[in-house]
Design a protein around this motif. Structure first.
Motif, PDB file in Angstrom:
ATOM      1  N   TRP A 324      60.176   6.678 -16.966  1.00  0.00           N
ATOM      2  CA  TRP A 324      58.973   5.877 -17.190  1.00  0.00           C
ATOM      3  C   TRP A 324      58.160   5.692 -15.921  1.00  0.00           C
ATOM      4  CZ3 TRP A 324      63.109   2.518 -19.769  1.00  0.00           C
ATOM      5  CH2 TRP A 324      63.303   2.913 -21.095  1.00  0.00           C
ATOM      6  N   SER A 325      58.383   6.501 -14.914  1.00  0.00           N
ATOM      7  CA  SER A 325      57.682   6.319 -13.640  1.00  0.00           C
ATOM      8  C   SER A 325      56.192   6.611 -13.779  1.00  0.00           C
ATOM      9  CB  SER A 325      58.281   7.242 -12.571  1.00  0.00           C
ATOM     10  OG  SER A 325      59.645   6.932 -12.355  1.00  0.00           O
ATOM     11  N   ALA A 326      55.401   5.948 -12.958  1.00  0.00           N
ATOM     12  CA  ALA A 326      53.960   6.202 -12.919  1.00  0.00           C
ATOM     13  C   ALA A 326      53.686   7.535 -12.230  1.00  0.00           C
ATOM     14  CB  ALA A 326      53.258   5.077 -12.165  1.00  0.00           C
ATOM     15  N   GLY A 327      52.615   8.205 -12.649  1.00  0.00           N
ATOM     16  CA  GLY A 327      52.170   9.397 -11.939  1.00  0.00           C
ATOM     17  C   GLY A 327      51.509   9.011 -10.625  1.00  0.00           C
ATOM     18  N   ARG A 328      51.783   9.743  -9.567  1.00  0.00           N
ATOM     19  CA  ARG A 328      51.234   9.387  -8.256  1.00  0.00           C
ATOM     20  C   ARG A 328      49.700   9.473  -8.257  1.00  0.00           C
ATOM     21  NH1 ARG A 328      53.840   9.207  -3.279  1.00  0.00           N
ATOM     22  NH2 ARG A 328      52.404   8.437  -1.680  1.00  0.00           N
ATOM     23  N   PHE A 329      49.147  10.474  -8.947  1.00  0.00           N
ATOM     24  CA  PHE A 329      47.693  10.624  -8.983  1.00  0.00           C
ATOM     25  C   PHE A 329      47.060   9.402  -9.644  1.00  0.00           C
ATOM     26  CE2 PHE A 329      43.613  11.983 -10.602  1.00  0.00           C
ATOM     27  CZ  PHE A 329      43.104  12.795  -9.588  1.00  0.00           C
ATOM     28  N   ALA A 330      47.607   8.989 -10.790  1.00  0.00           N
ATOM     29  CA  ALA A 330      47.077   7.815 -11.483  1.00  0.00           C
ATOM     30  C   ALA A 330      47.235   6.564 -10.630  1.00  0.00           C
ATOM     31  CB  ALA A 330      47.775   7.635 -12.827  1.00  0.00           C
ATOM     32  N   LEU A 331      48.357   6.457  -9.922  1.00  0.00           N
ATOM     33  CA  LEU A 331      48.592   5.302  -9.067  1.00  0.00           C
ATOM     34  C   LEU A 331      47.566   5.247  -7.944  1.00  0.00           C
ATOM     35  CD1 LEU A 331      50.378   2.879  -8.396  1.00  0.00           C
ATOM     36  CD2 LEU A 331      51.875   4.419  -7.127  1.00  0.00           C
ATOM     37  N   GLU A 332      47.331   6.401  -7.294  1.00  0.00           N
ATOM     38  CA  GLU A 332      46.353   6.443  -6.208  1.00  0.00           C
ATOM     39  C   GLU A 332      44.954   6.120  -6.718  1.00  0.00           C
ATOM     40  OE1 GLU A 332      46.749   6.826  -3.046  1.00  0.00           O
ATOM     41  OE2 GLU A 332      48.874   7.341  -2.937  1.00  0.00           O
ATOM     42  N   ALA A 333      44.589   6.679  -7.875  1.00  0.00           N
ATOM     43  CA  ALA A 333      43.266   6.402  -8.438  1.00  0.00           C
ATOM     44  C   ALA A 333      43.140   4.917  -8.777  1.00  0.00           C
ATOM     45  CB  ALA A 333      43.032   7.256  -9.676  1.00  0.00           C
ATOM     46  N   GLY A 334      44.180   4.348  -9.392  1.00  0.00           N
ATOM     47  CA  GLY A 334      44.134   2.948  -9.772  1.00  0.00           C
ATOM     48  C   GLY A 334      43.962   2.033  -8.578  1.00  0.00           C
ATOM     49  N   VAL A 335      44.672   2.307  -7.492  1.00  0.00           N
ATOM     50  CA  VAL A 335      44.544   1.476  -6.288  1.00  0.00           C
ATOM     51  C   VAL A 335      43.124   1.551  -5.746  1.00  0.00           C
ATOM     52  CG1 VAL A 335      45.277   1.254  -3.885  1.00  0.00           C
ATOM     53  CG2 VAL A 335      46.982   1.578  -5.683  1.00  0.00           C
ATOM     54  N   ARG A 336      42.543   2.750  -5.730  1.00  0.00           N
ATOM     55  CA  ARG A 336      41.166   2.890  -5.241  1.00  0.00           C
ATOM     56  C   ARG A 336      40.192   2.105  -6.120  1.00  0.00           C
ATOM     57  NH1 ARG A 336      40.360   7.676  -1.782  1.00  0.00           N
ATOM     58  NH2 ARG A 336      42.428   8.441  -1.208  1.00  0.00           N
ATOM     59  N   TRP A 337      40.394   2.141  -7.444  1.00  0.00           N
ATOM     60  CA  TRP A 337      39.509   1.399  -8.347  1.00  0.00           C
ATOM     61  C   TRP A 337      39.645  -0.104  -8.141  1.00  0.00           C
ATOM     62  CZ3 TRP A 337      41.512   4.950 -12.739  1.00  0.00           C
ATOM     63  CH2 TRP A 337      40.732   6.119 -12.787  1.00  0.00           C
TER      64      TRP A 337
END
Length: 452
Positions: A324-337
């Motif tokens: 159930w881990s988060a995808g790193r790309f989605a995590l990086e995008a989410g932090v930037r948003w």
């Protein structure tokens, strides 16, 4: 053979897909089905169970098993994923994915830097359950309220909020364990519990949410391993607990020492003073679940967990073992948003949008008065149907008009009679389509009520 029941389920699924079995039709009782097919009663039970799992039928205690009013999503995940376009109703009020005007234009700038080859290489690596220090700090700031600020050391990440719920429950409850939930609860919690072998125990609710005395009584009957609850904008009823109820519930939870999974996925919609999260009152027991799917978009999302720091290792292990881990790309995008203010702007726009849709709902269903329960900040409503309607027949009737709504049985827990109510998701349809759909729903309900 073990596959026989699946082949029988496939045949019924074909009948539903072809229209030979229509939405709202009742299947024969399992005993009659077993006699006609020359199979054991236990095999018939597995056939019906498989059809329920695929989202093709819905069973109601004391009534029978009915073909669902709307086509299921792929892999039987009703209410979880968008259905294929060829199968989708014209207005799908089961799904509830809000989108703000100009959303894509707001999201695009933060993604551009991630597409540089050197940055993309790092962004495509696996993400650990605890993300990065920057991500933990950003989420702690995002979720903070005037009286509660999450400890970044207790912040973890999953692929989405549903996976965050699954990981938290898996870390808290052994197979066969009991979890208290509101008597009407998020449907996917029922699916998660079934997959994890967890027994859900329905707890009585009133106008202020789940009742603390019901929690205490259930725990006395047989100990509960956890409590799952939605204190703010409860799905499907839109009930928000007042501060007094939150404090009383927290007091009982502390006395019983029952861990809490506090689902706050819709709480971003209200900026009223509705009371602090339960986590502010019982930080040692509360596990907060939230995410980006409703705030931002369902296609590129991250689930958040805020857990007592002492439990971070156990919950993180459940995230990893469950895949159930988060995808790193989605995590990086989410932090930037979060950091560039995009999430805050989308939240503000969606609050305005939800309020506008609620006014539309109030106008089109005004004649049904208090039977339509909602909140000015919510993206959904709970409609207790006129006495002449059952939830299954109403959902079938409106499906004939190309409208999908969610019958009350999808939210009911336990053997009690499913409510003759439907949930109306207001977020996904464009407003002109939503207005027409609401007028159609009113017309259908009116015909049943008046007998015309």
């Amino acid at each position: 053979m073990d596959d026989d029941y699946r082949r029988l389920a496939d045949r019924i699924a074909d009948d539903i897909a072809s229209g030979r079995l229509r939405p709202g039709e009742r299947l024969p009782p399992q005993r009659a089905f077993a006699r006609r097919r020359g199979i054991a009663g236990s095999t018939a039970g597995r056939v019906y169970g498989e059809l329920v799992r695929r989202g093709l039928v819905v069973g109601e205690v004391g009534r029978g098993t009915f073909v669902r009013a709307a086509p299921p999503a792929p892999n039987g995940r009703a209410l979880a994923e968008p259905v294929a376009a060829a199968l989708a109703p014209r207005v799908n009020m089961e799904l509830n994915y809000p989108s703000a005007p100009g959303q894509s234009e707001l999201l695009a700038p933060a993604l551009a830097p991630l597409l540089r080859p050197d940055v993309l290489t790092e962004a495509l690596r696996p993400a650990p359950a605890d993300g990065t220090p920057e991500a933990r700090a950003a989420v702690a700031r995002l979720l903070a309220t005037p009286g509660w600020r999450p400890d970044p050391d207790g912040v973890l990440f999953a692929g989405n909020a549903r996976q965050a719920i699954a990981a938290t429950l898996a870390s808290l409850v052994r197979p066969g364990g009991r979890v208290g939930v509101e008597a009407l609860t998020y449907p996917l919690v029922k699916e998660i519990a079934a997959r994890l072998g967890i027994v859900l125990v329905p707890l009585a609710m009133d106008q202020d949410g789940v009742r603390p005395d019901a929690l205490a009584a259930a725990h006395r009957s047989a100990p509960l391993s956890a409590l799952y609850v939605q204190p703010t904008l409860h799905n499907p009823t839109s009930v928000t607990m007042g501060e007094g109820r939150r404090r009383e519930l927290a007091r009982v939870v502390r006395e019983l020492v029952v861990p809490v999974v506090e689902d706050r996925i819709w709480s971003f919609l209200t900026d009223r003073d509705v009371g602090e999260p339960l986590a502010a009152h019982i930080p040692e027991l509360a596990h907060v679940v939230d995410g980006l799917s409703k705030r931002v978009a369902p296609g590129l999302t991250v689930g958040f967990l805020v857990v007592p720091p002492a439990r971070a290792e156990a919950v993180g292990a459940a995230v990893r073992s469950g895949g159930w881990s988060a995808g790193r790309f989605a995590l990086e995008a989410g932090v930037r948003w979060v950091e560039d203010g995009t999430v805050a702007r989308l939240v503000a726009a969606k609050r305005v949008d939800a309020a506008r849709r609620q006014r539309l709902l109030a106008r089109e269903l005004a004649e049904f008065g208090g039977a339509v329960r909602s909140d000015p900040y919510a993206y959904y409503a709970w409609w207790e149907l006129p006495a002449s309607w059952r939830a299954d027949t109403f959902t079938a009737a409106v499906a004939a008009h190309g409208i999908a709504v969610t019958p009350g049985g999808a939210f009911a827990v336990g053997p009690q009679r499913a409510p003759d109510a439907v949930r109306l998701g207001l977020a996904s349809a464009p407003e002109p389509e939503l207005a027409r759909a609401l007028r159609t729903l009113a017309a259908v309900a009116r015909r049943g009520r008046t007998g015309r």
